[in-house]
Design a protein around this motif. Structure first.
Motif, mmCIF file in Angstrom:
data_model
loop_
_atom_site.group_PDB
_atom_site.id
_atom_site.type_symbol
_atom_site.label_atom_id
_atom_site.label_comp_id
_atom_site.label_asym_id
_atom_site.label_seq_id
_atom_site.Cartn_x
_atom_site.Cartn_y
_atom_site.Cartn_z
ATOM 1 N N THR A 141 0.851 -1.186 0.000
ATOM 2 C CA THR A 141 0.000 0.000 0.000
ATOM 3 C C THR A 141 0.885 1.234 0.000
ATOM 4 O O THR A 141 2.080 1.165 0.327
ATOM 5 N N VAL A 142 0.306 2.372 -0.365
ATOM 6 C CA VAL A 142 1.083 3.611 -0.400
ATOM 7 C C VAL A 142 0.184 4.779 -0.024
ATOM 8 O O VAL A 142 -0.990 4.826 -0.403
ATOM 9 N N VAL A 143 0.741 5.720 0.747
ATOM 10 C CA VAL A 143 0.011 6.922 1.159
ATOM 11 C C VAL A 143 0.833 8.158 0.812
ATOM 12 O O VAL A 143 2.047 8.076 0.594
ATOM 13 N N GLY A 144 0.166 9.297 0.774
ATOM 14 C CA GLY A 144 0.822 10.542 0.436
ATOM 15 C C GLY A 144 0.990 11.464 1.619
ATOM 16 O O GLY A 144 0.071 11.621 2.432
ATOM 17 N N ASP A 145 2.163 12.076 1.706
ATOM 18 C CA ASP A 145 2.462 13.132 2.681
ATOM 19 C C ASP A 145 2.121 12.762 4.118
ATOM 20 O O ASP A 145 1.590 13.580 4.879
ATOM 21 N N TYR A 146 2.381 11.506 4.487
ATOM 22 C CA TYR A 146 2.263 11.041 5.877
ATOM 23 C C TYR A 146 0.840 11.137 6.424
ATOM 24 O O TYR A 146 0.640 11.349 7.610
#
Length: 258
Positions: A224-229
């Motif tokens: 999975t990947v997320v943006g800007d914490y």
């Protein structure tokens, strides 16, 4: 002319990135690791910017870095706070440790310093190699940026001493999606330069799809990947950081293309 974390580079880095200096990543990593009961490895730990706060939060963490100068400063920071992590010297692109970790982290986009698929695959497999079955990798990846020319001078003063660093030139290779930066490090005393070094530093960029593919090829799953914490934010065009989470199943994949 090639980038290496010399004593001067380590001094400058520590001035600009002391333990606890956060881009929002320290808080994010502390939250992400709060349910981890086993040991954690901070890859490219530098002088302890993130490692020290994690230890102070009660997370059992060790550090790994290629630079003995960075590790020496990290050890001083830890000892001053009564902390005793294991600090390992090793290249992220091919290290081996006897310890097995429940989580491996590589914050601050440090993996961008590795050029090309083969080097990144070696690094990811090395991280998988020190993870317990079902262990987690959490890695920051810098979104692609077109950067050319120079950047503003940054400086830090302490008494009669001044440290400065400036990116004096940057070149972009569109075919490789790679930037080569020329950085000038200087130390000053009463207006006179006492040390000057020029280093080149390569920055390799990856798209979300490309890095997802690298993780898969290296043997990771449940990516999975997320943006800007932000835990609930998908990666976007204007993000400063993407953070990938992946699980190591415990079996070593066939190595292709090394």
């Amino acid at each position: 002319m090639h980038w290496a974390a010399s004593s001067l580079v380590a001094e400058v880095y520590d001035r600009g990135h002391p333990p606890g200096f956060s881009y929002g990543d320290i808080e994010y990593y502390t939250r992400a690791l709060r349910d981890v009961t086993g040991p954690v490895l901070d890859v490219a730990c530098g002088t302890g910017r993130i490692l020290v706060p994690l230890l102070e939060a009660g997370i059992a963490a060790d550090g790994l870095d290629l630079s003995p100068e960075m590790l020496a400063i990290c050890e001083r920071h830890c000892r001053a706070r009564g902390l005793r992590p294991r600090l390992h010297r090793g290249d992220m692109a091919g290290f081996r440790l006897d310890e097995r970790y429940e989580a491996v982290i590589i914050p601050a986009g440090s993996i961008k310093g590795l050029t090309g698929r083969a080097a990144v695959l070696r690094a990811l497999r090395a991280m998988g190699g020190v993870l317990r079955p079902g262990g987690r990798l959490v890695a920051d990846v810098a979104p692609p940026r077109l950067v050319v020319g120079s950047k503003p001078l940054r400086s830090w003063a302490d008494g009669e001493h001044l440290w400065t660093v400036q990116t004096v030139h940057a070149e972009y290779d569109a075919a490789a999606n790679h930037v080569t930066e020329y950085l000038r490090y200087e130390k000053w005393h009463r207006g006179r330069a006492t040390a000057t070094e020029l280093h080149t530093f390569g920055v390799q960029f990856w798209s979300v799809r490309e890095f997802h593919g690298l993780l898969t090829e290296a043997g990771f799953s449940d990516i999975t990947v997320v943006g800007d914490y932000h835990e609930d934010r998908e990666p976007g065009t204007h993000d400063d950081d993407w953070t990938f989470h992946a699980v190591w199943p415990g079996s070593q994949p066939e190595r292709i293309g090394d």
